[in-house]
Design a protein around this motif. Sequence first.
Motif, PDB file in Angstrom:
ATOM      1  N   LYS A   1      -6.297  45.439  12.099  1.00  0.00           N
ATOM      2  CA  LYS A   1      -6.225  46.142  10.824  1.00  0.00           C
ATOM      3  C   LYS A   1      -7.493  46.939  10.543  1.00  0.00           C
ATOM      4  O   LYS A   1      -8.469  46.395  10.039  1.00  0.00           O
ATOM      5  CB  LYS A   1      -5.962  45.142   9.699  1.00  0.00           C
ATOM      6  CG  LYS A   1      -4.562  44.566   9.711  1.00  0.00           C
ATOM      7  CD  LYS A   1      -4.247  43.907   8.384  1.00  0.00           C
ATOM      8  CE  LYS A   1      -2.798  43.479   8.335  1.00  0.00           C
ATOM      9  NZ  LYS A   1      -2.329  43.266   6.982  1.00  0.00           N
TER      10      LYS A   1
ATOM     11  N   GLU B   1      -0.044  46.757  11.926  1.00  0.00           N
ATOM     12  CA  GLU B   1      -0.976  47.779  12.431  1.00  0.00           C
ATOM     13  C   GLU B   1      -1.490  47.310  13.782  1.00  0.00           C
ATOM     14  O   GLU B   1      -2.079  46.236  13.894  1.00  0.00           O
ATOM     15  CB  GLU B   1      -2.150  47.975  11.464  1.00  0.00           C
ATOM     16  CG  GLU B   1      -3.102  49.059  11.956  1.00  0.00           C
ATOM     17  CD  GLU B   1      -4.275  49.310  11.018  1.00  0.00           C
ATOM     18  OE1 GLU B   1      -4.236  48.876   9.853  1.00  0.00           O
ATOM     19  OE2 GLU B   1      -5.245  49.942  11.475  1.00  0.00           O
TER      20      GLU B   1
ATOM     21  N   THR C   1      -5.531  53.162  15.767  1.00  0.00           N
ATOM     22  CA  THR C   1      -4.431  52.218  15.527  1.00  0.00           C
ATOM     23  C   THR C   1      -3.314  52.963  14.808  1.00  0.00           C
ATOM     24  O   THR C   1      -3.520  54.068  14.325  1.00  0.00           O
ATOM     25  CB  THR C   1      -4.899  51.067  14.631  1.00  0.00           C
ATOM     26  OG1 THR C   1      -5.439  51.627  13.430  1.00  0.00           O
ATOM     27  CG2 THR C   1      -5.946  50.205  15.311  1.00  0.00           C
ATOM     28  N   LYS C   2      -2.156  52.335  14.770  1.00  0.00           N
ATOM     29  CA  LYS C   2      -1.031  52.954  14.055  1.00  0.00           C
ATOM     30  C   LYS C   2      -0.300  51.846  13.281  1.00  0.00           C
ATOM     31  O   LYS C   2      -0.114  50.748  13.805  1.00  0.00           O
ATOM     32  CB  LYS C   2      -0.070  53.621  15.062  1.00  0.00           C
ATOM     33  CG  LYS C   2       1.204  54.179  14.455  1.00  0.00           C
ATOM     34  CD  LYS C   2       0.985  55.547  13.805  1.00  0.00           C
ATOM     35  CE  LYS C   2       2.175  55.984  12.957  1.00  0.00           C
ATOM     36  NZ  LYS C   2       2.170  55.447  11.598  1.00  0.00           N
ATOM     37  N   ILE C   3       0.092  52.185  12.070  1.00  0.00           N
ATOM     38  CA  ILE C   3       0.867  51.218  11.282  1.00  0.00           C
ATOM     39  C   ILE C   3       2.354  51.480  11.534  1.00  0.00           C
ATOM     40  O   ILE C   3       2.813  52.619  11.448  1.00  0.00           O
ATOM     41  CB  ILE C   3       0.579  51.344   9.775  1.00  0.00           C
ATOM     42  CG1 ILE C   3      -0.930  51.381   9.524  1.00  0.00           C
ATOM     43  CG2 ILE C   3       1.227  50.191   9.009  1.00  0.00           C
ATOM     44  CD1 ILE C   3      -1.309  51.643   8.080  1.00  0.00           C
TER      45      ILE C   3
ATOM     46  N   GLN D   1      -2.471  41.776  15.252  1.00  0.00           N
ATOM     47  CA  GLN D   1      -2.713  43.072  14.625  1.00  0.00           C
ATOM     48  C   GLN D   1      -4.189  43.440  14.647  1.00  0.00           C
ATOM     49  O   GLN D   1      -5.046  42.567  14.714  1.00  0.00           O
ATOM     50  CB  GLN D   1      -2.249  43.037  13.163  1.00  0.00           C
ATOM     51  CG  GLN D   1      -0.755  42.977  13.005  1.00  0.00           C
ATOM     52  CD  GLN D   1      -0.326  43.303  11.583  1.00  0.00           C
ATOM     53  OE1 GLN D   1      -0.793  44.244  10.986  1.00  0.00           O
ATOM     54  NE2 GLN D   1       0.583  42.501  11.050  1.00  0.00           N
TER      55      GLN D   1
ATOM     56  N   GLU E   1      -1.499  58.794   6.066  1.00  0.00           N
ATOM     57  CA  GLU E   1      -2.119  57.835   6.994  1.00  0.00           C
ATOM     58  C   GLU E   1      -3.225  58.510   7.815  1.00  0.00           C
ATOM     59  O   GLU E   1      -4.234  57.878   8.144  1.00  0.00           O
ATOM     60  CB  GLU E   1      -1.062  57.207   7.920  1.00  0.00           C
ATOM     61  CG  GLU E   1      -1.595  55.993   8.688  1.00  0.00           C
ATOM     62  CD  GLU E   1      -0.599  55.407   9.691  1.00  0.00           C
ATOM     63  OE1 GLU E   1       0.626  55.556   9.488  1.00  0.00           O
ATOM     64  OE2 GLU E   1      -1.047  54.805  10.667  1.00  0.00           O
TER      65      GLU E   1
ATOM     66  N   ASN F   1      -7.413  57.419   7.950  1.00  0.00           N
ATOM     67  CA  ASN F   1      -8.229  57.166   9.141  1.00  0.00           C
ATOM     68  C   ASN F   1      -9.630  57.779   9.035  1.00  0.00           C
ATOM     69  O   ASN F   1     -10.552  57.338   9.708  1.00  0.00           O
ATOM     70  CB  ASN F   1      -7.556  57.773  10.389  1.00  0.00           C
ATOM     71  CG  ASN F   1      -6.552  56.828  11.022  1.00  0.00           C
ATOM     72  OD1 ASN F   1      -6.902  56.011  11.856  1.00  0.00           O
ATOM     73  ND2 ASN F   1      -5.298  56.907  10.585  1.00  0.00           N
TER      74      ASN F   1
ATOM     75  N   SER G   1      -5.219  49.477   7.326  1.00  0.00           N
ATOM     76  CA  SER G   1      -4.534  48.755   6.248  1.00  0.00           C
ATOM     77  C   SER G   1      -5.317  47.502   5.841  1.00  0.00           C
ATOM     78  O   SER G   1      -4.779  46.641   5.171  1.00  0.00           O
ATOM     79  CB  SER G   1      -3.119  48.384   6.700  1.00  0.00           C
ATOM     80  OG  SER G   1      -3.173  47.589   7.878  1.00  0.00           O
TER      81      SER G   1
ATOM     82  N   MET H   1       5.151  52.658   5.586  1.00  0.00           N
ATOM     83  CA  MET H   1       3.713  52.409   5.690  1.00  0.00           C
ATOM     84  C   MET H   1       2.919  53.308   4.752  1.00  0.00           C
ATOM     85  O   MET H   1       1.896  52.884   4.227  1.00  0.00           O
ATOM     86  CB  MET H   1       3.223  52.549   7.140  1.00  0.00           C
ATOM     87  CG  MET H   1       3.376  53.888   7.782  1.00  0.00           C
ATOM     88  SD  MET H   1       5.075  54.338   8.076  1.00  0.00           S
ATOM     89  CE  MET H   1       5.604  53.101   9.218  1.00  0.00           C
TER      90      MET H   1
END
Lengths: 155, 617
Positions: free
Chosen positions: B137, B387, B371-373, B135, B344, B348, B140, B224
Amino acid sequence: MNIERVDHILEKHEYKHSAIISIMQDAQGIENYLSEDTLRYISEKMELKLTRIFDIATFYKTFSLVPRGRHTIRVCCGTACHLGGAVKNLEQIQRKIHIQEGETTDDRMFSLETVNCLGACALAPVMVISEDYYDAVNPGNIEEILSPYRSGPEV
Amino acid sequence: MKRIKTISDLEVIRKSILAQRDPEKTTIRMCLSTGCRAKKSIKVISALENELNNHNLHEKVGIKKTGCHGFCEMGPIMVIEPANIFYRQVTSEDIADIVAETISKANVVNRLLWKDSRTKEYTKTEQELPLYKKQKKHISYNSGKIDPTDIEDYIAANGYSALCKALSSMKPAEIVETVIASGLRGRGGGGFPTGIKWRICSEAPGDIKYIIANGDEGDPGAFMDRSLMEGDPHRIIEGMIIGAYAIGASRGFIYVREEYPIAIEHLSLAIQQAEKYGFLGRNIFNTGFDFTITINKGAGAFVCGEETALMISIEGKSGTPRSRPPYPAFEGLFGKPTVLNNVESFANIPKIISEGADWYSRIGTGNSKGTKIFSLVGKVRNTGLVEVEMGTTLREIIFDIGGGIRKNRQFKAVQTGGPSGGCIPISKIDMPVDYDSLREAGAIMGSGGMIVMDETSCMVDIARYFLNFLLFESCGKCVPCREGLKQMHHILTNICEGKGEKGNIETLTELGHFMISTSMCGLGATAPNPVLSTLRYFHDEYVAHIYDKKCPAGVCKNLFEYMIDETLCNGCTLCKVKCPEKAVSGEKKKPHVINTEKCIKCGICYNSCKRKAVLVI
């Protein structure tokens, strides 16, 4: 209807028309449903048409216009729970307490509801009774989960 | 508390918070997010507090109540610092051992470590877990590390320094351009460039503007946003304040589902604390900029996740969408120019401001930055929140991070994007996950739900499931959505019940395309996606249901029976013992039989048989 508490809620939200949903949510918190008297009272006090209040009460899933049972069973039917067998669990609960979704048992002990997703997908399939979460539910452990509530103390 | 007015004020406070803390102090991080709480982490914490008191360790050892760590399935989760020892499924009964061994003697309690079910190896620390290893992060990062109810924890982790930077050294237009240059696209579903939305709204005429964070995470299988709101609420608030300053809004709203009570509690607390410190309120950082945030609780309507419906709901009406244009950036909440972003997306923003657009735009792929969770759930071994960098392949997410499919079954598909998304088959497992690739494959990014399915998942049933969901959630305002869903659902129900007919597939396809081109809002225009994508990749399953009257996955009850294979059954009695309806009979060590009259097809026998002797016929 508890007039004092409803008045208190209305004052807290300053009778603002835009706050009507929050007012109804708070008012529902008193008796766990919205009685016709409560809706009429709010309408009168806020000078807001009863039709608009009824429209909101029937549009949003959270509102109940009929009394609910002592324990509300909420079966999560989110995608992860569905894959994990939520439908089979729901059917098993229906067999055990003899009511359908949206109904309340005759003894007012249980109400049965489904929810779209509780956001606890990693614990799927999930159900909530009153405030208690149960994870990894399956038709085999439903009776065990329900039984403490059947004769539970008053809440 | 003195209100913070300058960067140096913030630095002074941050340093004084850090000076009071000893990084070497033993600290136990315990997750109190929805997942772990459901698994009784509150009980575990009180047992821990008692035990530490009994051993006079309460001053020597700190307890930090954190948000979500991401590995929700393994809750309640406990991490002991500074060694970073990761314990899972901790119960009150384990506390005595943890204090006696790990806290007092620095010994690890093996039985509480995560164990790889295939290699049988234990993993000692959080960073070594396969779920976390790959991941990245950025968004998150704080969740699971800081106490979300304590603003000092957020400030100590450099919180609000991006806001400081933005307000003291950047002009609103500069912030907008930075967000555009970063390439950030909306994390709620559509993927519209966030900065462009801000620019349109900032240039729209009018003195009063609004900014809204959409926390109405309605997609089933996605959590998320809940985790961010519960675990790091200040990050969302910081992002919103920066956004409000950039577009010139003085009021903000966070719309949160009422099914997320902890998120509401933590956000409310965070707003109060931010007001106290001067990050919200009047004349923020002496710039003359005023900004306040209010929380609105959703009331259980999926369609309110759609931006126009959400705004109408904040206005205190039934949340039905309206047609666009006019777009909310010109005419939104109460008729004023409004920016609405997913929580979300806002999370960012601080990182983009503090690290710069260049840094941010280097992460990810061509048109999908950052990034994306994802919430990785379903039939995968390790479930939870992950993430990853945009462009990570499905294989990496599902097999490396997720550990592959449970019970050694076969991967069949992954569903992304919730009810508006689609199912992606095994042939596309090496596809990079970004906005464009997903769309090309007939799915969408959506809010980031990733539901993994195996051979026991029926794709026709899944399509019906989503349509059933949407049928109830459609507001009924426009005809294509209201009637189209009804008809498509009717046909799919027939197919699942064994009443499918020749021509059904063609009608479903035609109706689907019609809905896409004529529905008023996103709900109707994306509703056919689950059907069309399963038709595209799993045509055979539809054929089996309609023509052979069989459900190969063993889900559609009218279309299969369970049967025990005599040659495989060794009479272990497990299925007989577990059957809730007493439908299995047979003597010990002799093949068992299922009484199909009594069988409710709950699948317990099928799932519990270790020899795979229960067959779907």
